[in-house]
Motif scaffolding. Sequence first.
Motif, PDB file in Angstrom:
ATOM      1  N   THR A  46     114.542  33.497 140.877  1.00 19.52           N
ATOM      2  CA  THR A  46     115.611  34.165 141.859  1.00 19.52           C
ATOM      3  C   THR A  46     115.561  35.611 141.580  1.00 19.52           C
ATOM      4  OG1 THR A  46     117.317  33.746 140.237  1.00 19.52           O
ATOM      5  CG2 THR A  46     116.772  32.094 141.986  1.00 19.52           C
ATOM      6  N   THR A  47     115.916  36.652 142.560  1.00 19.08           N
ATOM      7  CA  THR A  47     115.969  37.849 142.471  1.00 19.08           C
ATOM      8  C   THR A  47     117.191  38.072 141.830  1.00 19.08           C
ATOM      9  OG1 THR A  47     117.290  38.018 144.478  1.00 19.08           O
ATOM     10  CG2 THR A  47     114.802  38.090 144.717  1.00 19.08           C
ATOM     11  N   ALA A  48     117.456  39.207 141.313  1.00 18.71           N
ATOM     12  CA  ALA A  48     118.634  39.876 140.709  1.00 18.71           C
ATOM     13  C   ALA A  48     119.932  39.207 141.109  1.00 18.71           C
ATOM     14  CB  ALA A  48     118.551  41.012 140.288  1.00 18.71           C
ATOM     15  N   ASP A  49     119.938  39.413 142.680  1.00 21.69           N
ATOM     16  CA  ASP A  49     121.237  39.094 143.572  1.00 21.69           C
ATOM     17  C   ASP A  49     121.205  37.437 143.794  1.00 21.69           C
ATOM     18  OD1 ASP A  49     119.263  38.603 145.377  1.00 21.69           O
ATOM     19  OD2 ASP A  49     120.135  40.281 146.735  1.00 21.69           O
ATOM     20  N   GLY A  50     120.291  36.641 143.144  1.00 22.55           N
ATOM     21  CA  GLY A  50     120.292  35.339 143.271  1.00 22.55           C
ATOM     22  C   GLY A  50     119.513  34.789 144.620  1.00 22.55           C
ATOM     23  N   GLY A  51     118.691  35.682 145.145  1.00 21.14           N
ATOM     24  CA  GLY A  51     118.197  35.338 146.348  1.00 21.14           C
ATOM     25  C   GLY A  51     116.660  34.691 145.842  1.00 21.14           C
ATOM     26  N   THR A  52     115.970  34.090 146.851  1.00 20.87           N
ATOM     27  CA  THR A  52     114.609  33.358 146.742  1.00 20.87           C
ATOM     28  C   THR A  52     113.506  34.374 146.208  1.00 20.87           C
ATOM     29  OG1 THR A  52     115.216  31.876 148.120  1.00 20.87           O
ATOM     30  CG2 THR A  52     112.910  31.822 147.707  1.00 20.87           C
ATOM     31  N   MET A  53     113.114  34.009 145.352  1.00 19.33           N
ATOM     32  CA  MET A  53     111.756  34.759 144.588  1.00 19.33           C
ATOM     33  C   MET A  53     110.375  33.725 144.644  1.00 19.33           C
ATOM     34  SD  MET A  53     111.010  36.673 140.961  1.00 19.33           S
ATOM     35  CE  MET A  53     112.307  37.829 141.229  1.00 19.33           C
ATOM     36  N   LEU A  54     109.453  34.350 145.284  1.00 20.13           N
ATOM     37  CA  LEU A  54     108.528  33.560 145.602  1.00 20.13           C
ATOM     38  C   LEU A  54     107.465  33.986 144.269  1.00 20.13           C
ATOM     39  CD1 LEU A  54     107.756  33.605 149.573  1.00 20.13           C
ATOM     40  CD2 LEU A  54     108.424  31.731 147.958  1.00 20.13           C
ATOM     41  N   ILE A  55     106.606  32.775 143.995  1.00 15.72           N
ATOM     42  CA  ILE A  55     105.682  32.965 142.811  1.00 15.72           C
ATOM     43  C   ILE A  55     104.510  33.732 143.526  1.00 15.72           C
ATOM     44  CG2 ILE A  55     104.170  31.882 141.303  1.00 15.72           C
ATOM     45  CD1 ILE A  55     106.166  29.779 141.204  1.00 15.72           C
ATOM     46  N   ALA A 109     121.387  39.279 130.041  1.00 17.83           N
ATOM     47  CA  ALA A 109     122.216  40.303 130.544  1.00 17.83           C
ATOM     48  C   ALA A 109     122.646  40.054 131.874  1.00 17.83           C
ATOM     49  CB  ALA A 109     121.534  41.510 130.185  1.00 17.83           C
ATOM     50  N   ARG A 110     121.888  39.777 132.752  1.00 17.56           N
ATOM     51  CA  ARG A 110     122.258  39.561 134.134  1.00 17.56           C
ATOM     52  C   ARG A 110     123.229  38.207 134.016  1.00 17.56           C
ATOM     53  NH1 ARG A 110     116.906  41.447 135.231  1.00 17.56           N
ATOM     54  NH2 ARG A 110     116.019  39.327 135.290  1.00 17.56           N
ATOM     55  N   ALA A 111     122.998  37.138 133.480  1.00 17.82           N
ATOM     56  CA  ALA A 111     124.014  36.170 133.092  1.00 17.82           C
ATOM     57  C   ALA A 111     125.208  36.178 132.642  1.00 17.82           C
ATOM     58  CB  ALA A 111     123.010  34.939 132.952  1.00 17.82           C
ATOM     59  N   GLY A 112     125.315  37.450 131.887  1.00 12.72           N
ATOM     60  CA  GLY A 112     126.740  37.544 131.166  1.00 12.72           C
ATOM     61  C   GLY A 112     126.341  37.101 129.880  1.00 12.72           C
ATOM     62  N   LEU A 113     125.235  36.595 129.347  1.00  9.37           N
ATOM     63  CA  LEU A 113     125.041  35.956 128.108  1.00  9.37           C
ATOM     64  C   LEU A 113     124.331  36.725 127.101  1.00  9.37           C
ATOM     65  CD1 LEU A 113     123.791  32.722 129.814  1.00  9.37           C
ATOM     66  CD2 LEU A 113     125.861  32.938 128.624  1.00  9.37           C
ATOM     67  N   ASN A 114     124.150  36.350 126.015  1.00 12.42           N
ATOM     68  CA  ASN A 114     123.583  37.029 124.744  1.00 12.42           C
ATOM     69  C   ASN A 114     122.440  36.490 124.211  1.00 12.42           C
ATOM     70  OD1 ASN A 114     125.629  39.379 124.653  1.00 12.42           O
ATOM     71  ND2 ASN A 114     126.889  37.952 123.306  1.00 12.42           N
ATOM     72  N   TRP A 115     121.363  37.201 123.984  1.00 12.34           N
ATOM     73  CA  TRP A 115     120.091  36.713 123.513  1.00 12.34           C
ATOM     74  C   TRP A 115     120.146  37.283 122.156  1.00 12.34           C
ATOM     75  CZ3 TRP A 115     116.371  33.587 123.190  1.00 12.34           C
ATOM     76  CH2 TRP A 115     115.039  33.845 122.604  1.00 12.34           C
ATOM     77  N   ASN A 116     120.495  36.481 121.312  1.00 14.37           N
ATOM     78  CA  ASN A 116     120.690  36.768 119.826  1.00 14.37           C
ATOM     79  C   ASN A 116     120.208  36.136 118.607  1.00 14.37           C
ATOM     80  OD1 ASN A 116     122.409  34.837 120.273  1.00 14.37           O
ATOM     81  ND2 ASN A 116     124.324  36.027 119.105  1.00 14.37           N
ATOM     82  N   PRO A 117     118.795  35.960 118.740  1.00 18.48           N
ATOM     83  CA  PRO A 117     118.156  35.039 117.520  1.00 18.48           C
ATOM     84  C   PRO A 117     118.351  35.792 116.220  1.00 18.48           C
ATOM     85  CG  PRO A 117     116.640  35.903 118.986  1.00 18.48           C
ATOM     86  CD  PRO A 117     117.858  36.077 119.646  1.00 18.48           C
TER      87      PRO A 117
END
Length: 179
Positions: A46-55, A109-117
């Motif tokens: 999906t795009t940053a705003d949640g829209g459809t993104m094609l491969i 970051a876009r989802a409001g989560l942390n990537w913290n390995p």
Amino acid sequence: MNVVVFDLETTGLSPERDGIVEIGAVRIVDGQVDETQRYETLVRPTTADGGTMLIPWRAEQVHGISNDMVRASPTITEVLPEFLEFVNGWPVVAHNIGFDAGFMRANAARAGLNWNPQAELCTVQLSRRAFPKERAHNLTVLAERLGLNFAPGGRHRSFGDVQVTAQAYLRLMERLRGA
């Protein structure tokens, strides 16, 4: 060391503009690949705003994942909490970690989560240390150098690449410890 080896397939090269279409991961526990502890899913980009993104066609030619294959798949915002729980803060390993971790950081970051390995380890960098006179360190060349084989249809699919990357990581660590 206990680590999570992971790989992504994407629609392109930019973590800011492109999307994830597949995630594969496996844990290495006590120096052994444990394929019972694996994570594998297709992702509908999906795009940053949640829209459809094609491969794009070019990306599909690399990994073989089509728009039809991901049409009913969950989006990255649906998948990410589950994948982060699988990683559980463990150190992560990837072939060219900057690419995969960059996508994880941007999407988290876009989802409001942390990537913290705990740590990010790169088999490209380990290969350069283990084979300093060699110029090529891509996964195909590294697999050949280490006597590893991809499962049929496994190259450029997340879990197929993860299986080889996990074995390469173990062999590279063994080689570097012996040096």
